[in-house]
Scaffold this motif. Structure first.
Motif, PDB file in Angstrom:
ATOM      1  N   PRO A  12       0.834  -1.203   0.000  1.00 50.95           N
ATOM      2  CA  PRO A  12       0.000   0.000   0.000  1.00 50.95           C
ATOM      3  C   PRO A  12       0.868   1.252   0.000  1.00 50.95           C
ATOM      4  CG  PRO A  12       0.007  -0.997   2.174  1.00 50.95           C
ATOM      5  CD  PRO A  12       0.772  -1.925   1.274  1.00 50.95           C
ATOM      6  N   ILE A  13       0.376   2.289  -0.631  1.00 48.12           N
ATOM      7  CA  ILE A  13       1.047   3.590  -0.631  1.00 48.12           C
ATOM      8  C   ILE A  13       0.333   4.447   0.416  1.00 48.12           C
ATOM      9  CG2 ILE A  13       1.588   5.649  -1.987  1.00 48.12           C
ATOM     10  CD1 ILE A  13       1.485   3.827  -4.492  1.00 48.12           C
ATOM     11  N   ALA A  14       1.098   5.086   1.265  1.00 43.92           N
ATOM     12  CA  ALA A  14       0.530   5.914   2.336  1.00 43.92           C
ATOM     13  C   ALA A  14      -0.378   6.997   1.748  1.00 43.92           C
ATOM     14  CB  ALA A  14       1.641   6.561   3.152  1.00 43.92           C
ATOM     15  N   PRO A  15      -1.486   7.283   2.421  1.00 42.71           N
ATOM     16  CA  PRO A  15      -2.378   8.348   1.938  1.00 42.71           C
ATOM     17  C   PRO A  15      -1.645   9.678   1.752  1.00 42.71           C
ATOM     18  CG  PRO A  15      -3.458   7.086   3.656  1.00 42.71           C
ATOM     19  CD  PRO A  15      -2.025   6.605   3.597  1.00 42.71           C
ATOM     20  N   GLY A  20      -3.271   4.398  -2.775  1.00 42.13           N
ATOM     21  CA  GLY A  20      -3.219   3.378  -3.817  1.00 42.13           C
ATOM     22  C   GLY A  20      -2.256   2.277  -3.450  1.00 42.13           C
ATOM     23  N   PHE A  21      -1.732   1.609  -4.482  1.00 43.32           N
ATOM     24  CA  PHE A  21      -0.860   0.464  -4.276  1.00 43.32           C
ATOM     25  C   PHE A  21       0.320   0.508  -5.242  1.00 43.32           C
ATOM     26  CE2 PHE A  21      -4.946  -0.631  -2.648  1.00 43.32           C
ATOM     27  CZ  PHE A  21      -4.663  -1.325  -1.480  1.00 43.32           C
ATOM     28  N   LEU A  22       1.467   0.033  -4.747  1.00 39.86           N
ATOM     29  CA  LEU A  22       2.677  -0.078  -5.551  1.00 39.86           C
ATOM     30  C   LEU A  22       2.918  -1.548  -5.824  1.00 39.86           C
ATOM     31  CD1 LEU A  22       5.296   1.145  -6.768  1.00 39.86           C
ATOM     32  CD2 LEU A  22       6.366   0.678  -4.558  1.00 39.86           C
ATOM     33  N   ALA A  23       3.103  -1.899  -7.091  1.00 34.83           N
ATOM     34  CA  ALA A  23       3.423  -3.265  -7.486  1.00 34.83           C
ATOM     35  C   ALA A  23       4.829  -3.274  -8.067  1.00 34.83           C
ATOM     36  CB  ALA A  23       2.418  -3.768  -8.518  1.00 34.83           C
ATOM     37  N   SER A  24       5.674  -4.173  -7.551  1.00 38.96           N
ATOM     38  CA  SER A  24       7.042  -4.265  -8.059  1.00 38.96           C
ATOM     39  C   SER A  24       7.378  -5.714  -8.382  1.00 38.96           C
ATOM     40  CB  SER A  24       8.033  -3.692  -7.046  1.00 38.96           C
ATOM     41  OG  SER A  24       7.986  -4.418  -5.836  1.00 38.96           O
ATOM     42  N   ASP A  34       2.055   1.448 -10.330  1.00 42.44           N
ATOM     43  CA  ASP A  34       1.104   1.649  -9.239  1.00 42.44           C
ATOM     44  C   ASP A  34      -0.308   1.694  -9.793  1.00 42.44           C
ATOM     45  OD1 ASP A  34       1.005   4.103 -10.480  1.00 42.44           O
ATOM     46  OD2 ASP A  34       1.513   5.271  -8.724  1.00 42.44           O
ATOM     47  N   GLY A  35      -1.250   1.793  -8.879  1.00 39.82           N
ATOM     48  CA  GLY A  35      -2.649   1.889  -9.262  1.00 39.82           C
ATOM     49  C   GLY A  35      -3.483   2.253  -8.059  1.00 39.82           C
ATOM     50  N   GLU A  36      -4.711   2.674  -8.320  1.00 38.99           N
ATOM     51  CA  GLU A  36      -5.606   3.047  -7.217  1.00 38.99           C
ATOM     52  C   GLU A  36      -6.063   1.827  -6.434  1.00 38.99           C
ATOM     53  OE1 GLU A  36      -8.741   5.807  -8.042  1.00 38.99           O
ATOM     54  OE2 GLU A  36      -7.520   6.892  -9.497  1.00 38.99           O
ATOM     55  N   THR A  37      -6.153   0.678  -7.097  1.00 38.83           N
ATOM     56  CA  THR A  37      -6.531  -0.570  -6.434  1.00 38.83           C
ATOM     57  C   THR A  37      -5.421  -1.595  -6.654  1.00 38.83           C
ATOM     58  OG1 THR A  37      -7.601  -1.504  -8.387  1.00 38.83           O
ATOM     59  CG2 THR A  37      -8.983  -0.135  -6.939  1.00 38.83           C
ATOM     60  N   GLU A  38      -5.464  -2.677  -5.871  1.00 38.83           N
ATOM     61  CA  GLU A  38      -4.472  -3.739  -6.072  1.00 38.83           C
ATOM     62  C   GLU A  38      -4.579  -4.309  -7.481  1.00 38.83           C
ATOM     63  OE1 GLU A  38      -3.757  -6.647  -2.907  1.00 38.83           O
ATOM     64  OE2 GLU A  38      -4.989  -5.382  -1.600  1.00 38.83           O
ATOM     65  N   ALA A  39      -5.789  -4.538  -7.944  1.00 42.08           N
ATOM     66  CA  ALA A  39      -5.996  -5.099  -9.281  1.00 42.08           C
ATOM     67  C   ALA A  39      -5.437  -4.175 -10.366  1.00 42.08           C
ATOM     68  CB  ALA A  39      -7.477  -5.367  -9.515  1.00 42.08           C
ATOM     69  N   GLU A  40      -5.636  -2.883 -10.210  1.00 39.72           N
ATOM     70  CA  GLU A  40      -5.107  -1.932 -11.185  1.00 39.72           C
ATOM     71  C   GLU A  40      -3.587  -1.909 -11.150  1.00 39.72           C
ATOM     72  OE1 GLU A  40      -5.418   2.800 -12.396  1.00 39.72           O
ATOM     73  OE2 GLU A  40      -6.600   2.056 -10.719  1.00 39.72           O
TER      74      GLU A  40
END
Length: 71
Positions: A12-15, A20-24, A34-40
């Motif tokens: 998760p990315i801090a508010p 949102g969320f960071l995917a690496s 990144d994306g607003e949701t985990e799926a995104e």
């Protein structure tokens, strides 16, 4: 190699930093999105994996094999 072969880590990315969320992708240095949701975030990083592999191929750089294969 396919985008789905690589392990994706999601955090998760801090508010305060926009939320949102960071995917690496640990197996591909610098490959993240990144994306607003985990799926995104996952959908975006799968696109980033494809771009990472294409760019490495065009530059003649080695493409790391996935250390762990995930379905």
């Amino acid at each position: 190699m396919k985008a789905q072969d690589y392990k994706i880590e999601i955090l998760p990315i801090a508010p305060a930093d926009g939320g949102g969320f960071l995917a690496s992708v640990p197996d591909l240095p610098g490959c993240k999105s990144d994306g607003e949701t985990e799926a995104e975030a996952v959908a975006n990083v799968r696109d980033a994996i494809e771009c990472w592999i294409e760019a490495a191929s065009q530059m003649g750089r080695p493409i790391p094999e996935p250390l762990r294969v995930y379905a």
